[in-house]
Design an enzyme around this catalytic site. Structure first.
Site, PDB file in Angstrom:
ATOM      1  N   GLY A   1       0.818  -1.212   0.000  1.00 35.59           N
ATOM      2  CA  GLY A   1       0.000   0.000   0.000  1.00 35.59           C
ATOM      3  C   GLY A   1       0.847   1.255   0.000  1.00 35.59           C
ATOM      4  O   GLY A   1       1.760   1.424  -0.799  1.00 35.59           O
ATOM      5  N   GLY A   2       0.522   2.150   0.932  1.00 36.77           N
ATOM      6  CA  GLY A   2       1.234   3.427   1.011  1.00 36.77           C
ATOM      7  C   GLY A   2       2.725   3.247   1.187  1.00 36.77           C
ATOM      8  O   GLY A   2       3.524   4.098   0.772  1.00 36.77           O
TER       9      GLY A   2
ATOM     10  N   GLY B   1      18.540   8.541 -35.243  1.00 33.37           N
ATOM     11  CA  GLY B   1      18.065   9.370 -34.137  1.00 33.37           C
ATOM     12  C   GLY B   1      18.862   9.118 -32.874  1.00 33.37           C
ATOM     13  O   GLY B   1      19.046  10.017 -32.050  1.00 33.37           O
ATOM     14  N   ALA B   2      19.356   7.893 -32.734  1.00 28.18           N
ATOM     15  CA  ALA B   2      20.098   7.557 -31.522  1.00 28.18           C
ATOM     16  C   ALA B   2      21.405   8.357 -31.434  1.00 28.18           C
ATOM     17  O   ALA B   2      21.878   8.667 -30.345  1.00 28.18           O
ATOM     18  CB  ALA B   2      20.380   6.064 -31.486  1.00 28.18           C
TER      19      ALA B   2
END
Ligand code: HXC
Length: 510
Positions: A169-170, A404-405
């Protein structure tokens, strides 16, 4: 007077027992240390100063008012690691399973506020069943108070979470907002909901280990940055990591004594790149040979091995390293490696740590899995992170820098300060084979012609000199002199000042 002093000692002894000897023994039987033993191992001997030892919870529901142990399930305070200040909280599983109540949260918030005010990191030792069930919304409110502080502290002071027990949980959301998460193998788990709830809701049968053990989070989900075999190893490694980090964004990372010549020449690097451009080699060898004393602290070693991230020192000063790894998927950029490296680059930039980028990348991984998974947005994270970073950036292209790399990997165009290439570098839109197949499709039936076209392409682009002619590469360097070049580049950048235009904050593609 003597009685009063004795009473203090008695109260302290009681507080130190937490949830009692039986539960301490149970903790030990599981192979776990107690909250206080962990702090002792983490901090310099005798340096721990505790806050709020006598705080107790104030709730009255479900009979809990009859059980009000001192400390309320968390030990908080400050101390030093190799003489440098750090704030710590350590949850005590022997008190209501380390669950978080209103007062438990207040104790954590108090040291987080002190850490922010005084400029020192926070290390949280998490061993907690989450929100204290008996307290209901008061405990949820306590979590939110901690979360808000995690957000405010992000990029101001380093925050490190150690997961050292079952955390539900938290208890997992606060760590999720910190800079680094480390786990202990076989005794720590992280999940939003445990196996029982999973069974009820989705009908899946899964063990705690499969759902949220160290292996799951270091290899599959990448929620955790590393895992260690036991509590002692965890604390030793955290002391090592801490030495690489600055205390806050107002501070520089510490300079450690070094005994390794920054001008050291490594002849062996001249033969690191194999003759066959498709044969892999181990980029870690280059990292270790550039680093002071071969000391490398790797982050996320078990996730997205096609990119390597971690800290080294050069001339005693911390440097963040991002390096493509040709040994895994040829070093390609994909969703996982982009996310991993982007987060690391942003950490370095937030905390004034220069970045060394070692490039051997054939491009982005093509395919439907990547496109459907959003590689465009995830790849853009790394592009964005490099583009916004204002810390010193030194790049060395060892072999491929395609497409692009090439742009993404801290190129000159993204404000790279020193962009070096080895003579073996190949900087092009794509590899020769792919390029020739597109440019000369009509000649594909004629292998001789295609071979000649491929050779032409390689002669033109399979080298660093076209990029160097344009000034996109500052200098083509001998591999053997990489450490010297990088060290001198970083030394020249110590006074670097670069600021981005004012904005409330950017909108990085999440
Ligand atoms: C109060 C708790 C508790 C909790 C454990 N205990 N969790 N007390 N609140 N959340 C107590 C137990 O009653 C027990 O008390 C002791 O701690 C040890 O727990 P055990 O169950 O005996 O230990 P173990 O078998 O090791 O299991 C540990 C555990 C399990 C996996 C953590 O206790 C568990 O599942 N707890 C509940 C987890 C949970 O659902 N938490 C709420 C999450 S919701 P005694 O007296 O016997 O020693 C949440 C909301 C925040 O956190 C969301 C924010 C976004």
């Amino acid at each position: 007077m003597k009685d009063i002093l004795e009473e203090l000692d008695q109260r302290r002894a009681e507080a130190k027992l937490g949830g009692g000897q039986r539960r301490i023994d149970a903790q030990h039987a599981r192979g776990k240390l107690t909250a206080r033993e962990r702090i002792e191992l983490l901090l310099d001997e005798g340096s721990f100063e505790e806050f709020d030892m006598f705080v107790r919870h104030r709730s009255t529901d479900f009979g809990i008012e009859a059980d009000r142990p001192y400390g309320d399930g968390v030990v908080t305070g400050w101390g030093t690691i190799n003489g440098r200040m750090v704030y710590v909280f350590s949850q005590d599983f022997t008190v209501f399973g380390g669950s978080l109540s209103e007062t438990h949260a207040q104790k954590i918030c108090k040291i987080m506020d002190m850490a922010m005010q005084n400029g020192a990191p926070v290390i949280g030792i998490n061993d907690s069943g989450g929100a204290r069930i008996q307290e209901g919304v008061a405990s949820l409110a306590g979590y939110a108070d901690v979360f808000q502080r995690n957000v405010m502290a992000s990029g101001v002071i380093p925050q490190i979470s150690l997961i050292m027990g079952p955390c539900a949980g938290g208890a997992v959301y606060s760590p999720a907002m910190t800079d680094f998460i480390f786990m202990v193998r076989d005794t720590s788990y992280m999940f939003v909901t445990g196996p029982d709830v999973v069974k009820t809701v989705t009908n899946e049968v899964v063990t705690a280990e499969q759902l949220g053990g160290a292996s799951t989070h270091t290899r599959k989900s990448s929620v955790a940055d590393g895992a260690f075999d036991n509590d002692v190893e965890m604390m030793t490694e955290m002391r090592r990591l801490f030495d690489f980090l600055p205390l806050s964004n107002r501070d520089k990372a510490p300079t450690r004594p070094f005994f390794d010549d920054p001008l050291r020449i490594e002849e062996s690097l001249d033969t690191l790149i194999p003759d066959n451009p498709n044969q892999p080699y181990d980029m870690k060898e280059l990292i270790l040979k550039v680093a002071d004393e071969g000391d490398f602290y790797e982050i996320q070693r078990d996730f997205a091995g096609n990119i390597i991230t971690g800290f080294i020192r050069i001339e005693g000063q911390t440097v963040g390293v991002v390096a493509n790894q040709p040994m895994v998927l040829a070093g390609v950029l994909d969703i996982d490696s982009s996310r991993k490296a982007a987060r690391f680059v942003r950490f370095c930039d937030a905390f004034n740590i220069p970045i060394l980028t070692l490039v051997d990348v054939p491009g982005f991984l093509p395919g439907t899995t990547q496109e459907y998974g959003g590689v465009i947005k995830h790849g853009a994270k790394l592009l964005f992170a490099y583009g916004e970073a204002t810390v010193p950036k030194v790049t060395v292209i060892t072999r491929k820098a395609y497409g692009g790399a090439y742009d993404v990997m801290s190129s000159k165009h993204l404000r790279g300060d020193f962009n070096y290439a080895w003579p073996t570098a190949e900087i092009a839109v794509m590899g020769a084979k792919g390029a020739v197949e597109i440019l000369y499709r009509s000649e594909l039936g004629d292998p001789e012609k295609i071979a000649a076209r491929t050779r032409d392409y390689e002669d033109r682009f399979a080298n660093p000199f076209v990029a160097a002619e344009k000034g996109f590469i500052d200098e083509v360097i001998q591999p053997r002199s990489t450490r010297r070049r990088v060290a001198r580049a970083l030394a020249s950048l110590r006074g670097k000042q670069l600021t981005n235009p004012w904005k409330k904050h950017d909108n990085i593609p999440l």
